[in-house]
Design a protein around this motif. Structure first.
Motif, PDB file in Angstrom:
ATOM      1  N   LYS A  69      -0.066   2.910   5.246  1.00  0.00           N
ATOM      2  CA  LYS A  69       0.687   4.129   5.505  1.00  0.00           C
ATOM      3  C   LYS A  69       0.983   4.247   6.992  1.00  0.00           C
ATOM      4  N   SER A  81       0.632   4.929   0.129  1.00  0.00           N
ATOM      5  CA  SER A  81       1.195   4.050   1.158  1.00  0.00           C
ATOM      6  C   SER A  81       2.667   4.326   1.431  1.00  0.00           C
ATOM      7  N   ASP A  82       3.109   3.822   2.581  1.00  0.00           N
ATOM      8  CA  ASP A  82       4.507   3.959   3.000  1.00  0.00           C
ATOM      9  C   ASP A  82       5.225   2.618   3.073  1.00  0.00           C
ATOM     10  N   LEU A 108       8.667   2.920  -0.934  1.00  0.00           N
ATOM     11  CA  LEU A 108       7.913   2.196   0.093  1.00  0.00           C
ATOM     12  C   LEU A 108       8.820   1.206   0.814  1.00  0.00           C
TER      13      LEU A 108
END
Length: 334
Positions: free
Chosen positions: A153, A221-222, A286
């Protein structure tokens, strides 16, 4: 007529003896597993194959996370607390220094099939055989995994320098290599990763794509990487040496068949598990970070080579054939 009861009694006794003999021939083993579903497939498939094809002579009972803490499996198999278990060499590299060559980062081992072949070469090395024997265990099979990728992230790592200051769960030499670019390594177990990412203890996890999916790290998460070719933490399904030696030849042959079956099932499961969660990555937006071959070449030169050199120097300083082990892997022809 007087002899019939005696005859019947003799038959009954004979049946009892035969039944007792059959029961004595039955072999019961326990297997310590843990981890994500795709990670457990190797052990589960291995046990299933043995149980279905032993003709009742052998049964392996699978225990998921209940027999032993993950870092104590080697010790417990060694003392015969149970017969089989997953051993991650990077959890205790001091106990498996020669085997730990397979934990080195960015080795030129592109596929899971290649990793199986290289691991068998390492297992067959006489020095490694002595290392296993020291602990009273034998390598039954590799629990093969694909190369690690990174998911995390925050800002996506668009360059190698982007790892500077990133708090990361990354086992073995992979973490040491990324630390060259400023990554800070945090020691958490697989089951602890989600909470650690959620609470900010870590920013990213280096693991197999199937583990990212299995632990649902994409929910927090990113971004994620592909093409990292980072290598993987090596995992061996080990068996108690004395228990294995006591097996009859037909059961040893069956275990070899089970190994081939489990390897194929594992590769299929790892690929399927990685593909299964790909729609979630797109759905959640993402960012996809592609690690180029040029970046891998730089990583091998700047980050991996120093880790390789340190591994060799450490082992050679202890009188162990570190360079021989590294050369064995690098010259495997993959």
């Amino acid at each position: 007529m007087k002899h019939q009861p005696i005859k019947a009694l003799g038959a009954a006794a004979a049946l009892t003896i035969l039944a007792s003999g059959a029961q004595a021939q039955e072999i019961s083993w326990d297997l310590a597993l843990y981890g994500s579903p795709a990670f457990r497939v190797a052990g589960e498939s291995f046990a299933e194959y043995v149980n279905e094809n032993s003709g009742g002579k052998m049964e392996i009972t699978v225990h998921n996370g209940t027999l032993s803490p993950t870092r104590e499996v080697l010790d417990n198999v060694s003392i015969g607390a149970f017969e089989l278990g997953y051993v991650i060499s990077s959890y205790h590299p001091g106990k498996n220094p020669l085997l730990s060559v397979l934990d080195l980062p960015f080795l030129p081992i592109p596929t899971m099939e290649d990793r199986l072949a290289v691991a068998d070469l390492v297992y067959d090395n006489p020095h490694v055989k002595k290392e296993f024997a020291k602990w009273g265990v034998v390598p039954v099979m590799t629990v093969v995994q694909p190369n690690y990728e990174v998911m995390g992230k925050g800002a996506a790592p668009t360059a190698l320098t982007s790892f500077d200051g990133m708090r990361m769960k990354a086992t073995s030499g992979i973490g040491n290599a990324l630390a060259v670019y400023g990554a800070s390594l945090v020691n958490v177990s697989g089951p602890e990763q989600y909470n650690a990412l959620q609470t900010g203890v870590i920013d990213a996890v280096a693991a197999t794509p199937s583990a990212h999916g299995g632990y649902k790290l994409y929910e927090l998460s990113d971004w994620y990487t592909t093409g990292m070719a980072a290598g993987t933490a090596h995992v061996t399904l080990v068996g108690n040496e004395a228990a294995y030696a006591a097996l009859p030849d037909d059961m040893k042959a069956l275990l070899a068949e089970a190994k081939a079956h489990a390897n194929a099932a594992t590769i299929e499961a790892q690929n399927a598990a990685a593909a299964q969660y790909e729609p979630e990555l797109e759905k959640r937006g993402l960012a996809h970070v592609t690690i180029t071959p040029e970046m891998i070449a730089t990583l091998r030169k700047e980050a991996a080579q120093p880790v390789w050199d340190a591994y060799v120097a450490d082992l050679e300083g202890k009188g162990l054939p570190g360079q021989e082990m590294l050369d064995l892997v690098l010259n495997a022809g993959m």
